[in-house]
Design an enzyme around this catalytic site. Sequence first.
Site, short mmCIF file in Angstrom:
data_model
loop_
_atom_site.label_atom_id
_atom_site.label_comp_id
_atom_site.label_asym_id
_atom_site.label_seq_id
_atom_site.Cartn_x
_atom_site.Cartn_y
_atom_site.Cartn_z
N ASP A 164 -9.89 3.16 2.42
CA ASP A 164 -10.04 2.39 3.62
C ASP A 164 -10.58 3.26 4.75
O ASP A 164 -11.71 2.90 5.41
CB ASP A 164 -8.75 2.22 4.29
CG ASP A 164 -8.08 0.68 3.55
OD1 ASP A 164 -8.93 -0.29 3.17
OD2 ASP A 164 -6.96 0.39 3.42
N LYS A 174 0.83 -1.17 -0.01
CA LYS A 174 -0.21 -0.08 -0.02
C LYS A 174 0.75 1.35 0.04
O LYS A 174 0.38 2.27 -0.61
CB LYS A 174 -0.99 -0.25 1.22
CG LYS A 174 -2.19 -1.10 1.22
CD LYS A 174 -3.00 -0.84 2.36
CE LYS A 174 -4.11 -1.85 2.24
NZ LYS A 174 -5.01 -1.75 3.44
P1 NAP Z 1 0.42 -2.54 10.38
O1 NAP Z 1 0.50 -1.12 9.61
O2 NAP Z 1 1.35 -3.57 10.19
O3 NAP Z 1 0.04 -1.94 11.73
C1 NAP Z 1 -0.01 -3.06 12.87
C2 NAP Z 1 -0.39 -2.28 14.06
O4 NAP Z 1 -0.66 -3.42 15.20
C3 NAP Z 1 0.77 -1.31 14.77
O5 NAP Z 1 0.12 -0.32 15.37
C4 NAP Z 1 1.41 -2.17 15.78
O6 NAP Z 1 1.90 -1.66 16.64
C5 NAP Z 1 0.25 -3.10 16.08
N1 NAP Z 1 0.68 -4.45 16.77
C6 NAP Z 1 0.88 -5.58 15.85
N2 NAP Z 1 1.33 -6.68 16.73
C7 NAP Z 1 1.09 -6.09 17.95
C8 NAP Z 1 1.28 -6.85 19.28
N3 NAP Z 1 1.66 -7.93 19.51
N4 NAP Z 1 0.85 -6.14 20.32
C9 NAP Z 1 0.59 -4.74 20.36
N5 NAP Z 1 0.42 -4.02 19.04
C10 NAP Z 1 0.68 -4.92 17.92
O7 NAP Z 1 -1.19 -3.18 9.95
P2 NAP Z 1 -2.55 -2.78 9.43
O8 NAP Z 1 -2.25 -2.62 7.88
O9 NAP Z 1 -2.74 -1.45 9.95
O10 NAP Z 1 -3.48 -3.90 9.54
C11 NAP Z 1 -3.89 -4.04 10.95
C12 NAP Z 1 -5.01 -4.98 11.14
O11 NAP Z 1 -6.16 -4.39 10.48
C13 NAP Z 1 -4.81 -6.40 10.45
O12 NAP Z 1 -5.21 -7.24 11.11
C14 NAP Z 1 -5.42 -6.24 9.05
O13 NAP Z 1 -5.97 -7.27 8.64
C15 NAP Z 1 -6.87 -5.38 9.73
N6 NAP Z 1 -7.48 -4.66 8.52
C16 NAP Z 1 -8.85 -4.84 8.35
C17 NAP Z 1 -9.48 -4.22 7.24
C18 NAP Z 1 -10.77 -4.45 7.25
O14 NAP Z 1 -11.43 -4.04 5.85
N7 NAP Z 1 -11.35 -4.83 8.10
C19 NAP Z 1 -8.56 -3.20 6.65
C20 NAP Z 1 -7.26 -3.08 6.81
C21 NAP Z 1 -6.64 -3.60 7.98
P3 NAP Z 1 3.77 -1.18 16.60
O15 NAP Z 1 3.50 0.09 15.78
O16 NAP Z 1 4.09 -1.13 18.03
O17 NAP Z 1 4.45 -2.22 15.56
#
Ligand code: NAP
Length: 281
Positions: free
Chosen positions: A102, A66
């Site tokens: 999004d 992205k």
């Molecule tokens: P990302 O950019 O990798 O961000 C992940 C976030 O989660 C960061 O803030 C990270 O914190 C935190 N995190 C990850 N592992 C953690 C842990 N063990 N403990 C505490 N915090 C943790 O990912 P993203 O693209 O934002 O996606 C995040 C989630 O949203 C995914 O599960 C994705 O499938 C979902 N999502 C859903 C939709 C939908 O349409 N429903 C759309 C987009 C995304 P740090 O900064 O500390 O690493």
Amino acid sequence: MVNKYAIIGFPVDHSLSPPMHEAAFRAVGIQAEYHRLPLKINELGRGLEYLKRNNYAGWNVTYPLKEEILPLLDYITPEAKTIGAVNTVKVVDGLVQGFNTDGPGFVQSLTEKGYSLEGKKVVILGAGGAAKSIAVSLMANKAKLLILNRTPDKAQKLARQITGLGGFADWGALASGYWLREVDLLIQTTPLGMKGEQYPLSLKGINPEAWVVDLIYSPEVTEFLTEAASYGCKIWNGLEMLLYQGALAWKIWLDKDPPLEIMRKVLYENRNGREKNGFQT
Ligand code: NAP
């Protein structure tokens, strides 16, 4: 002519976007196909050449591309530029245009339920890509944000960006606190909970009138949502966001309203078992 669309990223083998979009094309009699194109970061340049050479009309972009795709596009909407990420691409006269649906999709999933964001106290757990696109859209809808993240520096950076854009945002570490009593809308944007694990903070003391959303939709109800419901909160998973971000992409591609109920039906029929690798789109 059959128009071609795709989802690019890695992994894409469990994406719900292909069945959702193909059902929508069929429902309105449009001759179009929607393909899965697995692409890793180092394959992106070649992948885009392939899509252009083969006359794809547009595509969705998912993890981990992205942000990486931005320098390869001919045009990026101001909103997508602000977010720094693109999830939808449309090709017009050979020019590749980038959009981000999004955050608007998330907001629409709430406003369609009659929820008004203006002046609401919203707490976002996480500060990654999804949190960022949601935060920018919430700001545009005049919500007041508190962003809490495991790595507080990232929450601070996002909060600063929001205030720099004229919005209101505070930040902190991913922890329970005074905010639980005051929160109107709580949004869980980390992948925590996809494997059934317990959430690292307690919701004890949460405002029982709050709406609580978890972007995860498989499992359908995470431990996080179960706890929120036990305190009387209204809960939603991420399937409706997925629906509306897809519907907005469809509208960008075809310049007409998508058959929303058909798309929703397909998503709800296919929702389980999509948790592979921690990403769902
Ligand atoms: P990302 O950019 O990798 O961000 C992940 C976030 O989660 C960061 O803030 C990270 O914190 C935190 N995190 C990850 N592992 C953690 C842990 N063990 N403990 C505490 N915090 C943790 O990912 P993203 O693209 O934002 O996606 C995040 C989630 O949203 C995914 O599960 C994705 O499938 C979902 N999502 C859903 C939709 C939908 O349409 N429903 C759309 C987009 C995304 P740090 O900064 O500390 O690493």
